[in-house]
Design a protein around this motif. Structure first.
Motif, PDB file in Angstrom:
ATOM      1  N   ALA A 177      23.575 -58.370  54.584  1.00  0.00           N
ATOM      2  CA  ALA A 177      22.409 -57.986  55.390  1.00  0.00           C
ATOM      3  C   ALA A 177      21.649 -59.252  55.761  1.00  0.00           C
ATOM      4  CB  ALA A 177      21.513 -57.044  54.592  1.00  0.00           C
ATOM      5  N   VAL A 178      21.220 -59.354  57.015  1.00  0.00           N
ATOM      6  CA  VAL A 178      20.453 -60.521  57.463  1.00  0.00           C
ATOM      7  C   VAL A 178      19.167 -60.028  58.126  1.00  0.00           C
ATOM      8  CG1 VAL A 178      20.420 -62.589  58.902  1.00  0.00           C
ATOM      9  CG2 VAL A 178      22.564 -61.871  57.810  1.00  0.00           C
ATOM     10  N   LEU A 179      18.030 -60.584  57.666  1.00  0.00           N
ATOM     11  CA  LEU A 179      16.722 -60.208  58.195  1.00  0.00           C
ATOM     12  C   LEU A 179      15.964 -61.455  58.621  1.00  0.00           C
ATOM     13  CD1 LEU A 179      17.401 -58.361  55.465  1.00  0.00           C
ATOM     14  CD2 LEU A 179      15.270 -57.287  56.101  1.00  0.00           C
ATOM     15  N   VAL A 180      15.049 -61.255  59.559  1.00  0.00           N
ATOM     16  CA  VAL A 180      14.196 -62.346  60.018  1.00  0.00           C
ATOM     17  C   VAL A 180      12.738 -61.886  59.994  1.00  0.00           C
ATOM     18  CG1 VAL A 180      13.655 -63.947  61.887  1.00  0.00           C
ATOM     19  CG2 VAL A 180      16.029 -63.201  61.532  1.00  0.00           C
ATOM     20  N   LEU A 181      11.864 -62.735  59.452  1.00  0.00           N
ATOM     21  CA  LEU A 181      10.419 -62.521  59.533  1.00  0.00           C
ATOM     22  C   LEU A 181       9.800 -63.709  60.247  1.00  0.00           C
ATOM     23  CD1 LEU A 181      11.137 -61.364  56.362  1.00  0.00           C
ATOM     24  CD2 LEU A 181       8.723 -60.777  56.603  1.00  0.00           C
ATOM     25  N   ASP A 182       8.764 -63.455  61.027  1.00  0.00           N
ATOM     26  CA  ASP A 182       8.012 -64.576  61.590  1.00  0.00           C
ATOM     27  C   ASP A 182       7.146 -65.153  60.488  1.00  0.00           C
ATOM     28  OD1 ASP A 182       4.955 -63.512  62.146  1.00  0.00           O
ATOM     29  OD2 ASP A 182       6.455 -61.910  62.173  1.00  0.00           O
ATOM     30  N   GLU A 183       6.693 -66.381  60.637  1.00  0.00           N
ATOM     31  CA  GLU A 183       5.980 -67.071  59.568  1.00  0.00           C
ATOM     32  C   GLU A 183       4.638 -66.447  59.192  1.00  0.00           C
ATOM     33  OE1 GLU A 183       3.303 -70.497  61.682  1.00  0.00           O
ATOM     34  OE2 GLU A 183       5.265 -71.117  60.945  1.00  0.00           O
ATOM     35  N   LYS A 184       4.084 -65.625  60.083  1.00  0.00           N
ATOM     36  CA  LYS A 184       2.832 -64.938  59.763  1.00  0.00           C
ATOM     37  C   LYS A 184       3.065 -63.584  59.101  1.00  0.00           C
ATOM     38  CE  LYS A 184      -0.281 -66.993  63.184  1.00  0.00           C
ATOM     39  NZ  LYS A 184      -1.251 -66.708  64.283  1.00  0.00           N
ATOM     40  N   GLN A 209       4.265 -60.822  60.530  1.00  0.00           N
ATOM     41  CA  GLN A 209       3.863 -59.712  61.395  1.00  0.00           C
ATOM     42  C   GLN A 209       5.013 -58.752  61.679  1.00  0.00           C
ATOM     43  OE1 GLN A 209       2.329 -62.184  64.674  1.00  0.00           O
ATOM     44  NE2 GLN A 209       0.277 -61.434  64.190  1.00  0.00           N
ATOM     45  N   TYR A 210       6.221 -59.302  61.771  1.00  0.00           N
ATOM     46  CA  TYR A 210       7.391 -58.483  62.112  1.00  0.00           C
ATOM     47  C   TYR A 210       8.549 -58.795  61.164  1.00  0.00           C
ATOM     48  CZ  TYR A 210       4.734 -58.015  66.431  1.00  0.00           C
ATOM     49  OH  TYR A 210       3.731 -57.785  67.338  1.00  0.00           O
ATOM     50  N   CYS A 211       9.312 -57.760  60.827  1.00  0.00           N
ATOM     51  CA  CYS A 211      10.514 -57.916  60.006  1.00  0.00           C
ATOM     52  C   CYS A 211      11.666 -57.270  60.760  1.00  0.00           C
ATOM     53  CB  CYS A 211      10.329 -57.264  58.641  1.00  0.00           C
ATOM     54  SG  CYS A 211      11.731 -57.522  57.530  1.00  0.00           S
ATOM     55  N   ILE A 212      12.667 -58.081  61.114  1.00  0.00           N
ATOM     56  CA  ILE A 212      13.730 -57.633  62.015  1.00  0.00           C
ATOM     57  C   ILE A 212      15.098 -57.758  61.344  1.00  0.00           C
ATOM     58  CG2 ILE A 212      14.697 -57.875  64.321  1.00  0.00           C
ATOM     59  CD1 ILE A 212      12.194 -59.598  64.985  1.00  0.00           C
ATOM     60  N   PRO A 213      15.800 -56.652  61.102  1.00  0.00           N
ATOM     61  CA  PRO A 213      17.181 -56.736  60.619  1.00  0.00           C
ATOM     62  C   PRO A 213      18.094 -57.083  61.795  1.00  0.00           C
ATOM     63  CG  PRO A 213      16.541 -54.440  60.887  1.00  0.00           C
ATOM     64  CD  PRO A 213      15.329 -55.261  61.208  1.00  0.00           C
ATOM     65  N   ILE A 214      18.896 -58.132  61.674  1.00  0.00           N
ATOM     66  CA  ILE A 214      19.733 -58.547  62.802  1.00  0.00           C
ATOM     67  C   ILE A 214      21.230 -58.432  62.520  1.00  0.00           C
ATOM     68  CG2 ILE A 214      17.951 -60.094  63.695  1.00  0.00           C
ATOM     69  CD1 ILE A 214      19.603 -62.452  62.581  1.00  0.00           C
ATOM     70  N   LEU A 215      21.589 -58.121  61.270  1.00  0.00           N
ATOM     71  CA  LEU A 215      23.017 -57.973  60.952  1.00  0.00           C
ATOM     72  C   LEU A 215      23.197 -57.027  59.782  1.00  0.00           C
ATOM     73  CD1 LEU A 215      25.835 -59.161  61.803  1.00  0.00           C
ATOM     74  CD2 LEU A 215      25.602 -60.718  59.856  1.00  0.00           C
ATOM     75  N   SER A 216      24.231 -56.184  59.889  1.00  0.00           N
ATOM     76  CA  SER A 216      24.609 -55.248  58.823  1.00  0.00           C
ATOM     77  C   SER A 216      23.465 -54.299  58.467  1.00  0.00           C
ATOM     78  CB  SER A 216      25.063 -56.025  57.576  1.00  0.00           C
ATOM     79  OG  SER A 216      25.895 -55.250  56.771  1.00  0.00           O
ATOM     80  N   GLY A 217      22.935 -53.655  59.494  1.00  0.00           N
ATOM     81  CA  GLY A 217      21.795 -52.766  59.315  1.00  0.00           C
ATOM     82  C   GLY A 217      22.070 -51.584  58.431  1.00  0.00           C
ATOM     83  N   HIS A 218      23.264 -50.982  58.544  1.00  0.00           N
ATOM     84  CA  HIS A 218      23.574 -49.792  57.766  1.00  0.00           C
ATOM     85  C   HIS A 218      24.378 -50.092  56.509  1.00  0.00           C
ATOM     86  CE1 HIS A 218      22.916 -46.791  61.336  1.00  0.00           C
ATOM     87  NE2 HIS A 218      21.795 -47.180  60.758  1.00  0.00           N
TER      88      HIS A 218
END
Length: 357
Positions: free
Chosen positions: A89-96, A98-107
């Motif tokens: 699973a790969v996730l990205v958060l912005d440094e503040k 504000q947003y948490c975005i899964p970009i790979l292997s969501g399920h």
């Protein structure tokens, strides 16, 4: 879960520390890293390139969390992406935060659920884009992951999802005696017994002839206990295990765990076989740890005695030239292939008693 996190700025590093602390409180193993010129003195500063770090973590971790721009994460993971069944699973958060975005292997990798959990910790907004999630539909790959089911054909799984998104009902047949359901069955799914002639999904460990369109989901709940003499090759072990499973009409993908005595923890053939099977390897010591007493207790000249004394730990039963390993927890133990080249293998029937919808 084994989680790796990396940040690229001072703000990102502070968020990383906070999230790592919360994740560790939940029992996760968290590796922290920072790649920032201003933070080169940080104890978790990465000395190699960010790409090299990403490659190593991609191969060994369950979850990767990047705190920075999505574009950075995409470029770093691009060359390592292999299959949705094996990628972390790969996730990205912005440094503040504000947003948490899964970009790979969501399920299958659980990125979507992890994104929701991380977002809750950080006070962020989870950004989920998968079709079944945003439309509130049942996701077969999430169901498979939660219930430790091996998806035999990902293309057929996609067809099941497409059918659900079209508003159609899918029929799922479950092997006899294993049809307990916990939770409310979603309206998209109809549960039927294994005798149903033409289901869309078949859940079970046994091999049986199915129509070409049927998706087979295999519970990975078989524990194989293995004992072998020193120097036994992985090929010999694999041949025997495959032979036994085939004779019993059990799908080899149902192996979820391989067990042996702790004396075998450096046995190269066994370790190699386990790596090939991708099964969890468990080593235990005999109940009383006394090899001699086990020999006297279970071996009477040339006669083998099997005793299932309620709930037992892993045992090694020693005789002249033979090693037998059993793993039993108040469930049926089948002794298959009594003697084969001075090795014995026990396959424990241990299915999922409940399927969580």
């Amino acid at each position: 879960m084994k989680i790796a996190m990396i940040s690229f700025t001072g703000n990102g590093r502070r968020l990383e520390r906070s999230l790592a602390h919360e994740l560790e409180k939940e029992g996760h193993q968290v590796l922290q890293a920072v790649k920032c010129k201003e933070l080169e003195s940080d104890k978790d500063a990465v000395k190699c390139s960010a790409r090299e770090w990403t490659g190593e973590q991609f191969r060994t971790r369950d979850v990767l969390i990047f705190i920075g721009a999505v574009q950075i994460a995409v470029r770093l993971i691009a060359s390592f992406i292999g299959s949705k069944t094996t990628d972390p699973a790969v996730l990205v958060l912005d440094e503040k935060g504000q947003y948490c975005i899964p970009i790979l292997s969501g399920h299958i990798g659980g990125a979507n659920e992890m994104a929701e959990r991380i977002a809750e910790m950080a006070g962020a907004l989870p950004v989920i884009t998968t079709a079944t999630d945003i439309r509130g539909k049942w996701a077969i790959d999430v169901f498979a992951r939660k219930n430790h089911l091996y998806i035999e054909d990902m293309q057929k799984a996609k067809q099941i999802s497409a059918k659900i998104l079209e508003g159609k009902t899918v029929v799922a047949a479950i092997e006899s005696g294993r049809d307990s359901i916990e939770g409310t069955v979603p309206e998209e799914v109809k549960i039927v017994p294994e005798t149903y002639e033409n289901p869309d999904i078949y859940i079970g460990i046994y091999e049986r002839k199915l129509s070409s369109h049927v998706l087979r989901l295999i519970p990975q709940r078989i524990t194989v206990g293995i004992g072998c003499r020193r120097g036994t090759s992985a090929e010999q072990i694999e041949q025997l295990v495959v032979k036994i499973l085939k004779e019993s009409h059990i799908n080899k993908k149902s192996i979820g765990r391989i067990a042996s005595i702790d004396l075998k923890k450096d046995e190269e053939g066994l370790l190699t076989f386990c790596n090939i099977q991708s099964g969890a390897l468990v080593f235990r010591l005999g109940k009383d740890g006394n090899r001699a007493s086990l020999r006297q207790r279970f071996h009477d000249q040339n006669t083998w005695h099997y005793r299932l004394l309620g709930k037992m730990s892993l045992k090694e039963i020693l005789t002249e030239g033979y090693t037998f390993v059993s793993y039993c927890e108040l469930s049926r133990l089948i002794i298959l292939n009594i003697i084969h080249q001075k090795k014995r293998v026990a396959v424990r029937k241990n299915f999922l008693d409940l399927f969580y919808i």
